[in-house]
Design a protein around this motif. Sequence first.
Motif, PDB file in Angstrom:
ATOM      1  N   UNK A 162       0.600  19.063   6.561  1.00  0.00           N
ATOM      2  CA  UNK A 162      -0.287  17.834   6.775  1.00  0.00           C
ATOM      3  C   UNK A 162       0.207  17.024   5.893  1.00  0.00           C
ATOM      4  N   UNK A 163       0.648  17.056   4.715  1.00  0.00           N
ATOM      5  CA  UNK A 163       1.308  16.191   3.846  1.00  0.00           C
ATOM      6  C   UNK A 163       2.635  15.456   4.523  1.00  0.00           C
ATOM      7  N   UNK A 164       3.488  16.333   4.880  1.00  0.00           N
ATOM      8  CA  UNK A 164       4.348  15.644   5.642  1.00  0.00           C
ATOM      9  C   UNK A 164       4.177  14.813   6.937  1.00  0.00           C
ATOM     10  N   UNK A 165       3.138  15.352   7.828  1.00  0.00           N
ATOM     11  CA  UNK A 165       2.810  14.363   8.864  1.00  0.00           C
ATOM     12  C   UNK A 165       2.066  13.067   8.409  1.00  0.00           C
ATOM     13  N   UNK A 166       1.493  13.296   7.513  1.00  0.00           N
ATOM     14  CA  UNK A 166       0.738  12.002   6.858  1.00  0.00           C
ATOM     15  C   UNK A 166       1.752  10.938   6.409  1.00  0.00           C
ATOM     16  N   UNK A 167       2.909  11.406   5.911  1.00  0.00           N
ATOM     17  CA  UNK A 167       3.816  10.557   5.584  1.00  0.00           C
ATOM     18  C   UNK A 167       4.591  10.065   6.762  1.00  0.00           C
ATOM     19  N   UNK A 168       4.573  10.764   7.744  1.00  0.00           N
ATOM     20  CA  UNK A 168       5.414  10.247   9.165  1.00  0.00           C
ATOM     21  C   UNK A 168       4.293   9.327   9.785  1.00  0.00           C
ATOM     22  N   UNK A 169       3.067   9.495   9.579  1.00  0.00           N
ATOM     23  CA  UNK A 169       2.147   8.462  10.104  1.00  0.00           C
ATOM     24  C   UNK A 169       2.148   7.188   9.516  1.00  0.00           C
ATOM     25  N   UNK A 170       2.350   7.147   7.976  1.00  0.00           N
ATOM     26  CA  UNK A 170       2.615   6.075   7.232  1.00  0.00           C
ATOM     27  C   UNK A 170       3.916   5.361   7.702  1.00  0.00           C
ATOM     28  N   UNK A 171       4.612   5.945   7.968  1.00  0.00           N
ATOM     29  CA  UNK A 171       6.119   5.485   8.376  1.00  0.00           C
ATOM     30  C   UNK A 171       5.693   4.661   9.723  1.00  0.00           C
ATOM     31  N   UNK A 172       5.141   5.264  10.678  1.00  0.00           N
ATOM     32  CA  UNK A 172       5.103   4.573  11.656  1.00  0.00           C
ATOM     33  C   UNK A 172       4.186   3.369  11.701  1.00  0.00           C
ATOM     34  N   UNK A 173       3.189   3.519  10.986  1.00  0.00           N
ATOM     35  CA  UNK A 173       2.285   2.381  10.617  1.00  0.00           C
ATOM     36  C   UNK A 173       3.057   1.166  10.267  1.00  0.00           C
ATOM     37  N   UNK A 174       3.938   1.522   9.344  1.00  0.00           N
ATOM     38  CA  UNK A 174       4.659   0.321   8.740  1.00  0.00           C
ATOM     39  C   UNK A 174       5.556  -0.238   9.804  1.00  0.00           C
ATOM     40  N   UNK A 175       6.157   0.453  10.760  1.00  0.00           N
ATOM     41  CA  UNK A 175       7.169   0.052  11.755  1.00  0.00           C
ATOM     42  C   UNK A 175       6.138  -0.876  12.768  1.00  0.00           C
ATOM     43  N   UNK A 176       5.067  -0.217  13.101  1.00  0.00           N
ATOM     44  CA  UNK A 176       4.296  -0.897  13.994  1.00  0.00           C
ATOM     45  C   UNK A 176       3.740  -2.153  13.550  1.00  0.00           C
TER      46      UNK A 176
ATOM     47  N   UNK B 282       9.967  -7.930   4.032  1.00  0.00           N
ATOM     48  CA  UNK B 282      11.074  -7.089   3.905  1.00  0.00           C
ATOM     49  C   UNK B 282      11.536  -6.417   2.687  1.00  0.00           C
ATOM     50  N   UNK B 283      11.211  -7.495   1.613  1.00  0.00           N
ATOM     51  CA  UNK B 283      11.910  -6.956   0.299  1.00  0.00           C
ATOM     52  C   UNK B 283      10.848  -5.613  -0.045  1.00  0.00           C
ATOM     53  N   UNK B 284       9.595  -5.554   0.517  1.00  0.00           N
ATOM     54  CA  UNK B 284       8.890  -4.201   0.141  1.00  0.00           C
ATOM     55  C   UNK B 284       9.167  -2.942   0.837  1.00  0.00           C
ATOM     56  N   UNK B 285       9.629  -3.311   2.037  1.00  0.00           N
ATOM     57  CA  UNK B 285       9.883  -2.152   2.961  1.00  0.00           C
ATOM     58  C   UNK B 285      10.627  -1.088   2.700  1.00  0.00           C
ATOM     59  N   UNK B 286      11.870  -1.564   2.150  1.00  0.00           N
ATOM     60  CA  UNK B 286      12.985  -0.625   2.028  1.00  0.00           C
ATOM     61  C   UNK B 286      12.634   0.215   0.851  1.00  0.00           C
ATOM     62  N   UNK B 287      12.198  -0.282  -0.268  1.00  0.00           N
ATOM     63  CA  UNK B 287      11.712   0.294  -1.582  1.00  0.00           C
ATOM     64  C   UNK B 287      10.599   1.487  -1.115  1.00  0.00           C
ATOM     65  N   UNK B 288       9.765   1.180  -0.132  1.00  0.00           N
ATOM     66  CA  UNK B 288       8.426   1.711   0.076  1.00  0.00           C
ATOM     67  C   UNK B 288       9.101   3.078   0.932  1.00  0.00           C
ATOM     68  N   UNK B 289       9.911   2.899   1.886  1.00  0.00           N
ATOM     69  CA  UNK B 289      10.752   4.069   2.588  1.00  0.00           C
ATOM     70  C   UNK B 289      11.641   4.961   1.659  1.00  0.00           C
ATOM     71  N   UNK B 290      12.137   4.159   0.456  1.00  0.00           N
ATOM     72  CA  UNK B 290      12.792   5.299  -0.545  1.00  0.00           C
ATOM     73  C   UNK B 290      11.806   5.886  -1.063  1.00  0.00           C
TER      74      UNK B 290
ATOM     75  N   UNK C 253       1.046   4.448  -2.523  1.00  0.00           N
ATOM     76  CA  UNK C 253       0.608   5.814  -1.754  1.00  0.00           C
ATOM     77  C   UNK C 253       1.777   6.919  -2.027  1.00  0.00           C
ATOM     78  N   UNK C 254       3.030   6.409  -1.898  1.00  0.00           N
ATOM     79  CA  UNK C 254       4.336   7.501  -1.909  1.00  0.00           C
ATOM     80  C   UNK C 254       5.244   7.006  -3.323  1.00  0.00           C
ATOM     81  N   UNK C 255       4.804   6.450  -4.126  1.00  0.00           N
ATOM     82  CA  UNK C 255       5.659   6.173  -5.242  1.00  0.00           C
ATOM     83  C   UNK C 255       6.093   7.538  -5.639  1.00  0.00           C
TER      84      UNK C 255
ATOM     85  N   UNK D  23       0.838  -0.974  -0.209  1.00  0.00           N
ATOM     86  CA  UNK D  23      -0.239  -0.140   0.064  1.00  0.00           C
ATOM     87  C   UNK D  23       0.859   1.248  -0.135  1.00  0.00           C
ATOM     88  N   UNK D  24       2.250   1.264   0.647  1.00  0.00           N
ATOM     89  CA  UNK D  24       2.824   2.212   1.010  1.00  0.00           C
ATOM     90  C   UNK D  24       3.467   2.534  -0.450  1.00  0.00           C
TER      91      UNK D  24
END
Length: 251
Positions: free
Chosen positions: A225-239, A137-145, A21-23, A17-18
């Motif tokens: 708001x856009x920056x904070x939404x991305x941080x929210x997605x980031x913490x969701x992934x780690x959780x 795992x193989x999806x997470x690093x590309x999602x963060x990039x 959303x953040x391609x 999903x990430x």
Amino acid sequence: MGAGRAPACHTLSTCNRSCNLVSFIQPGAFDRAQPEAAPPRSLEAALALGMSDTHAFVARLADRAVPAKAVDLADAAHFLCLLHGRYPGLIDYAATRSADPQVGKWLARACEAFVGERALLTKLTVAAGPITSTPGQDKCTPAIINLRGALNALSQSDRQGCALGAAFALVLDWHIIRAVLDVIAQRTGLEPRPSSLPTREETLELAAEIGADRSVGRAMGFGASQMLVQHGNFWDMLAERAELRRIQDGF
């Protein structure tokens, strides 16, 4: 992005999903993303929607009374470094978008201070050790990039106030994230210097002055708001990664 936000069942689905959303978004895309009157209408309105301290997983990582698992802290250090540990970053790009001397002074201070924050991230990533393999795992690093690319594109917006709002939000949210970094430092035996980023009070005062122009204020609210939404997605992934590791371990 609030504390009641329940994690999804599968990290793999989140990473997929990430990625959607953040391609990577080209610079200028955020100028067309919302109409001029789109909410939130100010930086403070954007902050009221939720920052990192409203995320349950951040609270768990920063809790000194009930220590977080070392693997979860290592995950946070590694992925935060991947997201914000490279130069140039969001604030550096935003600094090229303003000709206002007062704003330029704030951005220069923030850029200089973030040099130290990037150095700290690198030290913590090494000290915390390697991350643990997790399903998806193989999806997470590309999602963060891709997420990092989206943030950089946001900070290169030509819409006056958008990049600045994102930079304001990052600095304000980083004061919260620093609590997590300090826990990682304590657990790994490091002693980080206090952050020299502009304070919350200084940042909000400047934002109020700049935001007196309603058009700029709305753009700042959108960028923040856009920056904070991305941080929210980031913490969701780690959780979700932490939850999958817990399931793997049979808990």
